[in-house]
Design a protein around this motif. Structure first.
Motif, PDB file in Angstrom:
ATOM      1  N   THR A  66       0.838  -1.193   0.000  1.00  0.00           N
ATOM      2  CA  THR A  66       0.000   0.000   0.000  1.00  0.00           C
ATOM      3  C   THR A  66       0.872   1.241   0.000  1.00  0.00           C
ATOM      4  O   THR A  66       1.873   1.296   0.701  1.00  0.00           O
ATOM      5  CB  THR A  66      -0.920   0.022   1.231  1.00  0.00           C
ATOM      6  N   VAL A  67       0.488   2.211  -0.799  1.00  0.00           N
ATOM      7  CA  VAL A  67       1.242   3.457  -0.853  1.00  0.00           C
ATOM      8  C   VAL A  67       0.271   4.613  -0.725  1.00  0.00           C
ATOM      9  O   VAL A  67      -0.814   4.583  -1.312  1.00  0.00           O
ATOM     10  CB  VAL A  67       2.012   3.578  -2.187  1.00  0.00           C
ATOM     11  N   VAL A  68       0.617   5.603   0.067  1.00  0.00           N
ATOM     12  CA  VAL A  68      -0.207   6.807   0.173  1.00  0.00           C
ATOM     13  C   VAL A  68       0.653   7.992  -0.212  1.00  0.00           C
ATOM     14  O   VAL A  68       1.812   8.084   0.194  1.00  0.00           O
ATOM     15  CB  VAL A  68      -0.731   7.007   1.616  1.00  0.00           C
ATOM     16  N   ARG A  69       0.108   8.869  -1.040  1.00  0.00           N
ATOM     17  CA  ARG A  69       0.851  10.073  -1.406  1.00  0.00           C
ATOM     18  C   ARG A  69       0.003  11.290  -1.084  1.00  0.00           C
ATOM     19  O   ARG A  69      -1.157  11.379  -1.523  1.00  0.00           O
ATOM     20  CB  ARG A  69       1.147  10.088  -2.915  1.00  0.00           C
ATOM     21  N   ARG A  70       0.578  12.203  -0.309  1.00  0.00           N
ATOM     22  CA  ARG A  70      -0.120  13.450  -0.001  1.00  0.00           C
ATOM     23  C   ARG A  70       0.318  14.478  -1.031  1.00  0.00           C
ATOM     24  O   ARG A  70       1.497  14.621  -1.320  1.00  0.00           O
ATOM     25  CB  ARG A  70       0.274  13.909   1.398  1.00  0.00           C
ATOM     26  N   VAL A  71      -0.654  15.208  -1.590  1.00  0.00           N
ATOM     27  CA  VAL A  71      -0.342  16.200  -2.613  1.00  0.00           C
ATOM     28  C   VAL A  71      -0.722  17.561  -2.069  1.00  0.00           C
ATOM     29  O   VAL A  71      -1.858  17.774  -1.661  1.00  0.00           O
ATOM     30  CB  VAL A  71      -1.154  15.896  -3.882  1.00  0.00           C
ATOM     31  N   SER A  72       0.257  18.487  -1.997  1.00  0.00           N
ATOM     32  CA  SER A  72      -0.119  19.793  -1.450  1.00  0.00           C
ATOM     33  C   SER A  72      -0.186  20.903  -2.484  1.00  0.00           C
ATOM     34  O   SER A  72      -1.250  21.440  -2.722  1.00  0.00           O
ATOM     35  CB  SER A  72       0.757  20.171  -0.269  1.00  0.00           C
ATOM     36  N   ASP A  73       0.949  21.291  -3.108  1.00  0.00           N
ATOM     37  CA  ASP A  73       0.761  22.405  -4.069  1.00  0.00           C
ATOM     38  C   ASP A  73       0.417  21.885  -5.447  1.00  0.00           C
ATOM     39  O   ASP A  73       1.098  21.038  -5.983  1.00  0.00           O
ATOM     40  CB  ASP A  73       1.960  23.368  -4.221  1.00  0.00           C
ATOM     41  N   ARG A  74      -0.649  22.440  -5.968  1.00  0.00           N
ATOM     42  CA  ARG A  74      -1.080  22.063  -7.315  1.00  0.00           C
ATOM     43  C   ARG A  74      -0.957  23.282  -8.213  1.00  0.00           C
ATOM     44  O   ARG A  74      -1.292  24.380  -7.824  1.00  0.00           O
ATOM     45  CB  ARG A  74      -2.544  21.627  -7.301  1.00  0.00           C
ATOM     46  N   SER A  75      -0.433  23.065  -9.430  1.00  0.00           N
ATOM     47  CA  SER A  75      -0.531  24.128 -10.422  1.00  0.00           C
ATOM     48  C   SER A  75      -0.594  23.471 -11.787  1.00  0.00           C
ATOM     49  O   SER A  75       0.049  22.447 -12.017  1.00  0.00           O
ATOM     50  CB  SER A  75       0.659  25.075 -10.331  1.00  0.00           C
ATOM     51  N   THR A  76      -1.419  24.040 -12.660  1.00  0.00           N
ATOM     52  CA  THR A  76      -1.649  23.400 -13.945  1.00  0.00           C
ATOM     53  C   THR A  76      -0.356  23.345 -14.755  1.00  0.00           C
ATOM     54  O   THR A  76       0.335  24.348 -14.903  1.00  0.00           O
ATOM     55  CB  THR A  76      -2.704  24.174 -14.732  1.00  0.00           C
ATOM     56  N   ASN A  77      -0.008  22.165 -15.247  1.00  0.00           N
ATOM     57  CA  ASN A  77       1.171  21.987 -16.075  1.00  0.00           C
ATOM     58  C   ASN A  77       0.836  20.953 -17.145  1.00  0.00           C
ATOM     59  O   ASN A  77       0.921  19.757 -16.919  1.00  0.00           O
ATOM     60  CB  ASN A  77       2.344  21.525 -15.211  1.00  0.00           C
ATOM     61  N   LEU A  78       0.410  21.449 -18.307  1.00  0.00           N
ATOM     62  CA  LEU A  78      -0.099  20.549 -19.342  1.00  0.00           C
ATOM     63  C   LEU A  78       0.993  19.661 -19.908  1.00  0.00           C
ATOM     64  O   LEU A  78       0.740  18.519 -20.292  1.00  0.00           O
ATOM     65  CB  LEU A  78      -0.748  21.372 -20.454  1.00  0.00           C
ATOM     66  N   ASN A  79       2.222  20.176 -19.932  1.00  0.00           N
ATOM     67  CA  ASN A  79       3.333  19.396 -20.470  1.00  0.00           C
ATOM     68  C   ASN A  79       3.532  18.110 -19.678  1.00  0.00           C
ATOM     69  O   ASN A  79       3.682  17.030 -20.249  1.00  0.00           O
ATOM     70  CB  ASN A  79       4.599  20.255 -20.423  1.00  0.00           C
ATOM     71  N   ARG A  80       3.488  18.229 -18.342  1.00  0.00           N
ATOM     72  CA  ARG A  80       3.722  17.045 -17.518  1.00  0.00           C
ATOM     73  C   ARG A  80       2.577  16.053 -17.653  1.00  0.00           C
ATOM     74  O   ARG A  80       2.792  14.842 -17.650  1.00  0.00           O
ATOM     75  CB  ARG A  80       3.921  17.439 -16.060  1.00  0.00           C
ATOM     76  N   ILE A  81       1.342  16.546 -17.773  1.00  0.00           N
ATOM     77  CA  ILE A  81       0.214  15.623 -17.975  1.00  0.00           C
ATOM     78  C   ILE A  81       0.427  14.835 -19.260  1.00  0.00           C
ATOM     79  O   ILE A  81       0.289  13.616 -19.299  1.00  0.00           O
ATOM     80  CB  ILE A  81      -1.120  16.394 -18.067  1.00  0.00           C
ATOM     81  N   ASP A  82       0.803  15.550 -20.310  1.00  0.00           N
ATOM     82  CA  ASP A  82       1.015  14.933 -21.616  1.00  0.00           C
ATOM     83  C   ASP A  82       2.098  13.861 -21.528  1.00  0.00           C
ATOM     84  O   ASP A  82       1.902  12.719 -21.964  1.00  0.00           O
ATOM     85  CB  ASP A  82       1.407  16.046 -22.607  1.00  0.00           C
ATOM     86  N   LEU A  83       3.253  14.206 -20.932  1.00  0.00           N
ATOM     87  CA  LEU A  83       4.382  13.272 -20.890  1.00  0.00           C
ATOM     88  C   LEU A  83       4.084  12.070 -20.004  1.00  0.00           C
ATOM     89  O   LEU A  83       4.375  10.932 -20.380  1.00  0.00           O
ATOM     90  CB  LEU A  83       5.635  13.991 -20.394  1.00  0.00           C
ATOM     91  N   ALA A  84       3.468  12.313 -18.825  1.00  0.00           N
ATOM     92  CA  ALA A  84       3.165  11.205 -17.926  1.00  0.00           C
ATOM     93  C   ALA A  84       2.170  10.253 -18.592  1.00  0.00           C
ATOM     94  O   ALA A  84       2.275   9.029 -18.489  1.00  0.00           O
ATOM     95  CB  ALA A  84       2.602  11.726 -16.605  1.00  0.00           C
ATOM     96  N   ASN A  85       1.221  10.831 -19.320  1.00  0.00           N
ATOM     97  CA  ASN A  85       0.238  10.023 -20.027  1.00  0.00           C
ATOM     98  C   ASN A  85       0.918   9.146 -21.077  1.00  0.00           C
ATOM     99  O   ASN A  85       0.613   7.971 -21.229  1.00  0.00           O
ATOM    100  CB  ASN A  85      -0.751  10.989 -20.698  1.00  0.00           C
TER     101      ASN A  85
END
Lengths: 260, 155
Positions: A66-85
């Motif tokens: 089991t892994v839990v990840r806490r996410v705190s600062d969010r900011s839109t970054n379309l490049n990273r979404i594209d690459l991770a996808n």
């Protein structure tokens, strides 16, 4: 690290990158799910909230990971979404090994494609062209351009000293309001104050967050939908407080009923 | 303003759509939109805003304009996403930028601070209507493109 452990880490990392970069919840969940399904004979499940990711890979014969990840600062970054996808797509079709995918994701997590100069141009252009989009006159666009240049500097400085999002928004909006009012009072007297202010705060306002919130809600992710809606309202509050404060200060300095 | 017909509005509509095109491309720089998608995202945003202006002129309804323009924006985003093998969000977030109710949310809270409750309520309702219209349009097109997909990855 065992293969399963690495797979879980990869799934968590891919999900974290996408969530931080502002992807919709269902996209994050399906991406993680697809990666977990690469472990044959094991049961993978994940729950993604807007503030964190929980995932587990259950082995009927042994212990679950089991892994839990806490996410705190969010900011839109379309490049990273594209690459991770892309990476997860290649991983699932077998074009990448798990280790390769994990290494690539680590690089993607830190990647920035535009230099500070390009970002500066982005702010200036956004403010100027939004004035054009809102049917501003030439002078409005010019004023928005000037205010936008200042806004870019404020945002850059705030990023450098790692100011949190709320304070950054208040200060940036305060600056925008004050700059627009001063421009109107002393330099470009025939600008439309409202158009200039609204155009110049466009890089800050949470319109996309609000719309994503409703999309998440329609998708059945009620938790994330509510959380994003609150995020949008808090951001709007920061901006309105900043602009409101700038107007009050201006009023005090100039005296009389200059504004309302 | 009211007496102007659609024909006389054409130059204005074109200029404002050009503004939207350039604004979306500039915003792309802030959102770290990859260079290879910049032009397409700008085109989606510009055309979407053009539809918005025309519909708004004809129907005099912001939410209706937002709905129809978002239908087109979402449709174009899906097509570009398939063509370029990129996630839809990349084009969609940039494309809906001109019509998302960012300014209305700000005005709503601003008038709340100013103690102008009536205006604040008006803008709140407008925000909800427009954001709802955009989200519904996007959701509708998403569902349409997901029909018949074999539980593949969401595009």
């Amino acid at each position: 690290m065992t293969r399963e452990k690495l797979l879980v880490e990869t799934a968590a990392l891919a999900g974290e990158i996408m969530l931080v970069s502002g992807a919709e919840i269902y996209r994050v969940e399906t991406t993680i799910q697809h990666i977990l399904e690469l472990a044959e004979g094991k049961q993978g499940e994940n729950v993604v909230l807007s503030t964190g990711i929980y995932l587990s890979l259950d082995d009927p014969a042994g212990e679950a990971i089991t892994v839990v990840r806490r996410v705190s600062d969010r900011s839109t970054n379309l490049n990273r979404i594209d690459l991770a996808n892309n990476v997860s797509r290649k991983l699932c079709t077998g074009k990448l090994s798990i280790q390769e995918a994990y290494d690539q994701l680590l690089v993607i997590q830190k990647q920035e494609i535009y230099s500070p100069k390009a970002t500066f141009l982005g702010y200036v252009g956004t403010c100027c062209f939004f004035a054009m989009l809102f049917n501003g006159k030439l002078y409005d666009c010019l004023a928005a351009l000037l205010v936008g240049a200042g806004l870019a500097l404020v945002m850059g400085a705030a990023k450098k000293i790692r100011l949190n999002a709320f304070c950054t928004n208040v200060i940036a909006a305060f600056f925008v309001g004050e700059a627009a009012l001063l421009l109107q009072a002393f330099a470009l007297t025939d600008i439309h104050r409202d158009t200039v202010i609204v155009s110049a705060i466009m890089p800050l306002v949470p319109g996309v967050v609000f719309t994503t919130a409703i999309r998440d809600t329609l998708n059945g992710d009620y938790n994330a939908g509510m959380a994003r809606m609150v995020e949008a309202v808090v951001t709007a509050l920061a901006i309105a407080a900043g602009v409101g404060a700038s107007m009050s200060l201006f009023q005090m300095l100039m005296g009389g009923s200059y504004l309302w | 303003m009211v007496s102007q017909g659609l024909l006389q509005m054409i130059p204005q509509i074109l200029i404002r759509s050009l503004g939207a095109f350039l604004a979306v491309m500039s915003f792309g720089l802030i959102l770290e939109l990859p260079k290879k998608y910049l032009f397409h995202a700008g085109a989606v945003g510009g055309l979407g805003w053009m539809v918005y202006l025309i519909v708004e002129r004809c129907s005099r309804s912001g939410p209706m304009a937002a709905f129809l323009s978002s239908l087109m924006v979402a449709g174009m985003s899906h097509i570009f996403a398939r063509q370029k093998k990129a996630p839809v969000t990349v084009f969609l977030v940039a494309g809906i930028l001109p019509s998302v109710p960012g300014a209305s949310i700000y005005r709503c809270v601003y008038y709340m601070i100013r103690n102008a409750e009536m205006l604040s309520n008006d803008y709140l309702v407008e925000t909800l209507k427009i954001a709802g219209a955009i989200a519904m349009a996007v959701f509708f097109i998403d569902s349409l493109f997901r029909l018949g997909q074999d539980h593949g990855k969401p595009m």
